[in-house]
Scaffold this motif. Structure first.
Motif, PDB file in Angstrom:
ATOM      1  N   ARG A  41       0.825  -1.215   0.000  1.00 22.12           N
ATOM      2  CA  ARG A  41       0.000   0.000   0.000  1.00 22.12           C
ATOM      3  C   ARG A  41       0.858   1.263   0.000  1.00 22.12           C
ATOM      4  O   ARG A  41       0.531   2.245  -0.676  1.00 22.12           O
ATOM      5  CB  ARG A  41      -0.927   0.010   1.220  1.00 22.12           C
ATOM      6  N   GLU A  96     -10.073 -12.819  -1.511  1.00 18.76           N
ATOM      7  CA  GLU A  96     -10.861 -12.065  -2.494  1.00 18.76           C
ATOM      8  C   GLU A  96     -10.366 -10.625  -2.619  1.00 18.76           C
ATOM      9  O   GLU A  96     -10.318 -10.068  -3.718  1.00 18.76           O
ATOM     10  CB  GLU A  96     -12.341 -12.088  -2.104  1.00 18.76           C
ATOM     11  N   ALA A  97      -9.989 -10.021  -1.505  1.00 13.13           N
ATOM     12  CA  ALA A  97      -9.475  -8.649  -1.552  1.00 13.13           C
ATOM     13  C   ALA A  97      -8.164  -8.588  -2.332  1.00 13.13           C
ATOM     14  O   ALA A  97      -7.943  -7.658  -3.121  1.00 13.13           O
ATOM     15  CB  ALA A  97      -9.273  -8.117  -0.134  1.00 13.13           C
ATOM     16  N   LYS A 102      -8.906  -8.919  -6.107  1.00 16.06           N
ATOM     17  CA  LYS A 102      -9.443  -7.683  -6.671  1.00 16.06           C
ATOM     18  C   LYS A 102      -8.365  -6.615  -6.792  1.00 16.06           C
ATOM     19  O   LYS A 102      -8.316  -5.877  -7.780  1.00 16.06           O
ATOM     20  CB  LYS A 102     -10.614  -7.186  -5.818  1.00 16.06           C
ATOM     21  N   ALA A 103      -7.486  -6.541  -5.798  1.00 23.52           N
ATOM     22  CA  ALA A 103      -6.377  -5.581  -5.863  1.00 23.52           C
ATOM     23  C   ALA A 103      -5.466  -5.910  -7.040  1.00 23.52           C
ATOM     24  O   ALA A 103      -5.029  -5.008  -7.783  1.00 23.52           O
ATOM     25  CB  ALA A 103      -5.584  -5.596  -4.557  1.00 23.52           C
ATOM     26  N   HIS A 127      -7.062  -4.754 -10.279  1.00 24.74           N
ATOM     27  CA  HIS A 127      -6.949  -3.301 -10.456  1.00 24.74           C
ATOM     28  C   HIS A 127      -5.540  -2.921 -10.934  1.00 24.74           C
ATOM     29  O   HIS A 127      -5.396  -2.022 -11.780  1.00 24.74           O
ATOM     30  CB  HIS A 127      -7.269  -2.577  -9.150  1.00 24.74           C
ATOM     31  N   SER A 174      -7.952   2.192  -6.361  1.00 28.20           N
ATOM     32  CA  SER A 174      -8.858   1.065  -6.086  1.00 28.20           C
ATOM     33  C   SER A 174      -8.084  -0.115  -5.507  1.00 28.20           C
ATOM     34  O   SER A 174      -8.555  -0.790  -4.580  1.00 28.20           O
ATOM     35  CB  SER A 174      -9.580   0.647  -7.372  1.00 28.20           C
ATOM     36  N   ALA A 175      -6.888  -0.382  -6.054  1.00 26.05           N
ATOM     37  CA  ALA A 175      -6.047  -1.456  -5.508  1.00 26.05           C
ATOM     38  C   ALA A 175      -5.625  -1.128  -4.083  1.00 26.05           C
ATOM     39  O   ALA A 175      -5.647  -2.001  -3.200  1.00 26.05           O
ATOM     40  CB  ALA A 175      -4.820  -1.649  -6.401  1.00 26.05           C
ATOM     41  N   GLU A 213      -7.207   0.713  -1.928  1.00 28.67           N
ATOM     42  CA  GLU A 213      -8.366   0.579  -1.039  1.00 28.67           C
ATOM     43  C   GLU A 213      -8.682  -0.882  -0.750  1.00 28.67           C
ATOM     44  O   GLU A 213      -9.030  -1.236   0.389  1.00 28.67           O
ATOM     45  CB  GLU A 213      -9.576   1.281  -1.652  1.00 28.67           C
ATOM     46  N   LYS A 214      -8.602  -1.746  -1.762  1.00 31.80           N
ATOM     47  CA  LYS A 214      -8.888  -3.165  -1.556  1.00 31.80           C
ATOM     48  C   LYS A 214      -7.899  -3.775  -0.570  1.00 31.80           C
ATOM     49  O   LYS A 214      -8.267  -4.592   0.277  1.00 31.80           O
ATOM     50  CB  LYS A 214      -8.855  -3.925  -2.887  1.00 31.80           C
ATOM     51  N   ASP A 231      -8.867  -2.861   2.873  1.00 31.46           N
ATOM     52  CA  ASP A 231      -9.951  -3.650   3.455  1.00 31.46           C
ATOM     53  C   ASP A 231      -9.410  -4.796   4.303  1.00 31.46           C
ATOM     54  O   ASP A 231     -10.022  -5.199   5.303  1.00 31.46           O
ATOM     55  CB  ASP A 231     -10.835  -4.231   2.345  1.00 31.46           C
ATOM     56  N   VAL A 274     -12.298  -0.545   5.111  1.00 30.00           N
ATOM     57  CA  VAL A 274     -13.474  -1.409   5.080  1.00 30.00           C
ATOM     58  C   VAL A 274     -14.670  -0.709   5.712  1.00 30.00           C
ATOM     59  O   VAL A 274     -14.525   0.118   6.628  1.00 30.00           O
ATOM     60  CB  VAL A 274     -13.164  -2.743   5.798  1.00 30.00           C
TER      61      VAL A 274
END
Length: 464
Positions: free
Chosen positions: A170, A404-405, A408-409, A412, A435-436, A438-439, A442, A448
């Motif tokens: 991140r 899953e997070a 999705k990251a 992105h 977006s990545a 933020e995922k 989470d 989250v």
């Protein structure tokens, strides 16, 4: 993110109900010390409110209304912010019977405490910033751990190994986002030119890290939840004997009579640190016995849903129609072929099995002589770890929410790479990068929403 504030004082029994040496009632909140003082009298008559943190105080709990003594106890005092929840906490240690625990909890509720929701103590620790979401989830994983390996995964998460990897990714994304946004918002300023090729290389490095974490998810799930393992074979081939060898006890009935196991026996077994949910199924054969027929049908269904199948064959006997049927059932499954009775003269057509089950490893064992069991255990370990580095299980992904997070990251980041490759405007690239970011947030709870927080902690036990 703003969460609903709950400043009330909560209380709950933190140990399993039943007879035991001690039981613990946990109280947390701004008024917890004063509340316990209403029902607790120290042996030296000095109130808890007048004492410093980290003190164990002996005394008695009594009902202020009736003056009846409930129990002799020890109160452990922990003042904020140096406690599990970062609030004032008192833990009352009483005798571990149902009645003293319930009576003391009832008194606390009468004097203004609220019964804690499932996982609310750990939830407060998270909301108050003592631990992140991945660490909070690890608390329940520690409680549920069934082997040394699953405990190492959970304690590694609680210690922050997993969260540290997420934060590093991140931080790298945030640096890229900030650079792009500065160039977009202040084009007239002297912002360093952005080399999109270098950015794509950096994104690729981050994708590799994410994919490495994703690849650990199967191993992490198995170490956390257990490997569903079905032992299958025709009757009297040694399935129950193998189960007993793995359990190191006589759990299953073993006789020379075919069809002894008519239903499936399920047990947890620690196989060199790996938790196996191992199922000893009924022998697969044609039968007119209605009870046994149900067991055979269940055995077939277990093969379909098992993570691993241990297919047993009798090495001392020639191939039968039942053996051929079993080979058909396991051909496309993750299976290990186990040829039992290696201490006897071998008559099984092993070449046929090798041809039909070319992807399955074949191991020879003797449940009577206990030969080949170590090799079988090593094979199971190889299948579980599947190339993942074992030196720090605390970095493994160990639940579907995290997996899953991460997926999705990763998607992105893939979209950001495609945008850069196709010369898409940089503000759209920033959307994918954010977006990545933020995922991944989470996973540790930085981004989250509150509904997901509530759902996660609802799975906890009351008192934790």
């Amino acid at each position: 993110m703003v969460y609903k504030e709950k400043n009330d004082t909560i209380a709950a029994i933190a140990t399993p109900l039943g007879e035991g040496g001690i039981g613990v009632i946990r109280v947390s909140g701004a008024d917890s010390i004063q509340m316990v003082d209403k029902i607790f009298l120290a042996a030296n008559k000095r109130a808890l409110a007048d004492r410093r943190s980290y003190r164990a105080v002996y005394g008695k709990i009594s009902d202020p209304k009736t003056k009846n003594i409930i129990d002799e106890v020890i109160c452990i005092l922990m003042r904020e912010p140096h406690s599990y929840t970062k609030e004032n906490v008192v833990e009352i240690q009483c005798h571990g019977g149902i009645m003293p625990l319930r009576k003391i909890l009832s008194l606390l509720l009468e004097w203004g405490a609220r019964l804690a929701e499932p996982g609310e103590f750990t939830k407060r620790a998270f909301l108050n910033g003592r631990i992140d979401l991945a660490q909070a989830q690890a608390v329940m994983d520690i409680i549920k751990a069934k082997t040394d390996a699953s405990l190492r995964v959970a304690t590694g998460h609680l210690s922050g190994y997993f969260s540290s990897n997420i934060r590093q990714i991140r931080d790298a994304l945030l640096e890229m986002i900030a650079h792009y946004e500065a160039a977009i918002d202040f084009p007239e300023e002297e912002v360093d030119n952005i080399d999109n090729i270098q950015v794509m290389e950096r994104i690729e490095e981050l994708k590799v890290k994410i994919n490495t974490m994703i690849s650990s998810a199967k191993t992490g799930r198995i170490l956390n939840e257990g490997l569903v393992t079905a032992i299958v074979g025709k009757p009297n081939v040694g399935k129950s004997s193998l189960l007993n060898r793995l359990l190191h006890s006589d759990r299953a009935i073993v006789t020379d009579v075919p069809g002894t196991t008519r239903d499936s026996i399920e047990e947890y077994v620690d196989v060199d640190g790996i938790p196996l949910r191992i199922i000893d199924t009924a022998g697969i054969r044609q039968t007119d016995d209605e009870v046994e027929k149900i067991g055979v049908d269940k055995a077939r269904s277990y093969i379909e849903r098992a993570d691993l199948v241990l297919a047993l064959f009798d090495g001392a006997k020639a191939m039968t129609a039942e053996d051929t049927k079993i080979i058909e059932l396991i051909r496309k499954k993750n299976a290990v072929v186990v040829i039992n009775k290696s201490d006897l003269v071998q008559n099984l057509d092993e070449s046929y099995i090798r041809k039909q089950c070319s992807d399955s490893k074949i191991i020879h064992i003797s449940t009577i002589q206990e030969e080949g069991i170590k090799e079988l255990v090593e094979t199971i370990k190889e299948k579980v770890y599947a190339g993942n580095v074992v030196y720090n299980e605390g970095e493994f992904v160990n639940n579907i929410y995290q997996l899953e997070a991460l997926k999705k990251a990763g998607q992105h980041l893939e979209d950001a790479m495609k945008s850069l490759d196709n010369d898409i405007p940089e503000d759209l690239v920033v959307i994918d990068l954010r977006s990545a970011w933020e995922k991944l947030g989470d996973i540790i709870g930085d981004t989250v929403n509150e509904d997901i927080i509530d759902e996660i902690f609802s799975r906890f036990c009351i008192g934790k």
